[in-house]
Scaffold this active site. Structure first.
Site: not given
Ligand SMILES: *Cc1c(COP(=O)(O)O)cnc(C)c1O
Length: 355
Positions: A99, A166, A190
């Site tokens: 990511w 993030d 999540k």
């Protein structure tokens, strides 16, 4: 059979969050209409957004001067929206996983990108240390939890520039010093809500500085000014986030979530280290409390599939590792229970006895 959900995302949510959201989908606040069929401008929906924003500010102790918005597009849209709004000339990125790398790629569309450090050569099995952050960058971007590789930066770093993070897979699992960040973002699926909404926390006086024309929808100011109501927001996902936020508050907030995360992870890592069949995949000091990755020890490699079947037969769901790591990954977000982790540990112990 009882299922124990270890999915990496979308992932387990508290049962009451799902039940309360389901009720509102059938009949929103006794209106006789579904949450799915009301206007986002309906007078009873605005309070949902207002309460969610207030709870986020309270739970993370967000200082004055920050805005909280909900957008669509996932964390992946933030990979480009962040630099579009915050990158003036040069930005620094810490490359700790898939990511992080994707975020860095998008930033290059908007200016100079400095990779301060990377663990790519070691398949991201650790968080690089001992690097220095340049002082002439607009921000340092980090991924606090590397969902795929199972490493985590669980302490706010000390760097000479503002950070942008993030936090898709560990937000609300620990206290955060928000004042160190110009922006924190995360896809909700999540640790917070059903898929479909992204949470973004923004330092307001840093907006509007980028030297480019920003399309209206990509300009954070558009959404800050309209309180996430510039266009139709994802109504049901936002509602489910509100239910999780209420649950978080009722369950002791982020300090308690931090404590529970340590309990769960300690229990599972202890078994991984004890059990002759398994080993962890990342450097111990960088182990994620959220995504616990492990593989079969080399001499037991051929037991990988049998263990997966064994655990699945006992109700474990979603423990197959990501293809870039292999083996197993047990995701233990806020809603994960000690009972669930206990069931997995028991499966590992019983399987070891058979071999
Ligand atoms: C899942 C994940 C993403 C991608 O999120 P989307 O909402 O699917 O775009 C980005 N970053 C991290 C850390 C993730 O875990």
């Amino acid at each position: 059979m009882k299922k124990y959900n270890f999915n990496a995302g979308p992932s387990m949510l508290p049962r009451e969050v799902i039940e309360n959201t389901a009720k509102q989908i059938l009949d929103f606040n006794g209106s006789g209409l579904s949450l799915m069929e009301i206007s986002h401008r309906a007078k009873d929906f605005q309070p949902v957004v207002d309460e969610a924003v207030a709870l986020i500010k309270e739970l993370l102790q967000i200082p004055e001067g920050y805005a909280v918005i909900f957008l669509g597009g996932g964390a992946s849209l933030q990979f480009c929206q962040v630099p579009c709004n915050f990158l003036i000339k040069k930005a620094a990125y810490l490359n700790t996983g898939t990511w992080a790398k994707k975020a860095m790629k998008e930033a290059k569309h908007f200016g100079e990108v400095v990779e301060v450090a990377s663990s790519a050569d070691a398949n991201y099995t650790f968080i690089p240390k001992g690097w220095t952050c340049p002082t002439d960058v607009d921000y340092l971007h980090i991924t606090t939890n590397n969902t795929i590789f199972g490493t985590e930066i669980r302490k706010d770093l000390d760097v000479p520039v503002p950070m942008i993070a993030d936090m898709s897979s560990d937000i609300f699992s620990r206290p955060v010093d928000v004042s160190k960040y110009d922006c924190i973002y995360g896809g909700a699926q999540k640790n917070l809500a059903m898929a479909g909404v992204t949470l973004i926390i923004l330092k307001e006086d840093k907006l509007g500085k980028a030297p480019r024309e920003i399309p209206t929808m990509l300009d954070y100011r558009t959404h800050v000014e309209k309180g996430s109501m510039f266009n139709t927001p994802p109504v049901v996902p936002i509602y489910s986030a509100l239910e999780t936020l209420r649950w978080l508050k009722k369950n002791g907030g982020v300090e308690e979530m931090d404590k529970r995360a340590h309990q769960r992870a300690d229990m599972l890592y202890a078994e991984i280290d004890r059990n002759k069949l398994f080993r962890g995949t990342v450097k111990e000091e960088d182990r994620s409390l959220m995504n616990i990755c492990f593989v079969m020890n080399d001499e037991y490699k051929d037991l990988e599939k049998p263990f997966l079947e064994f655990a699945t037969a006992r109700g474990m769901v979603g423990i197959k590792g990501h293809r870039s790591v292999g083996g197993f990954r047990a995701s233990c977000y806020n809603a994960q229970t000690l009972e669930g982790v206990g069931a997995l540990v028991k499966a590992m112990q019983d399987f070891e006895k058979e071999h």
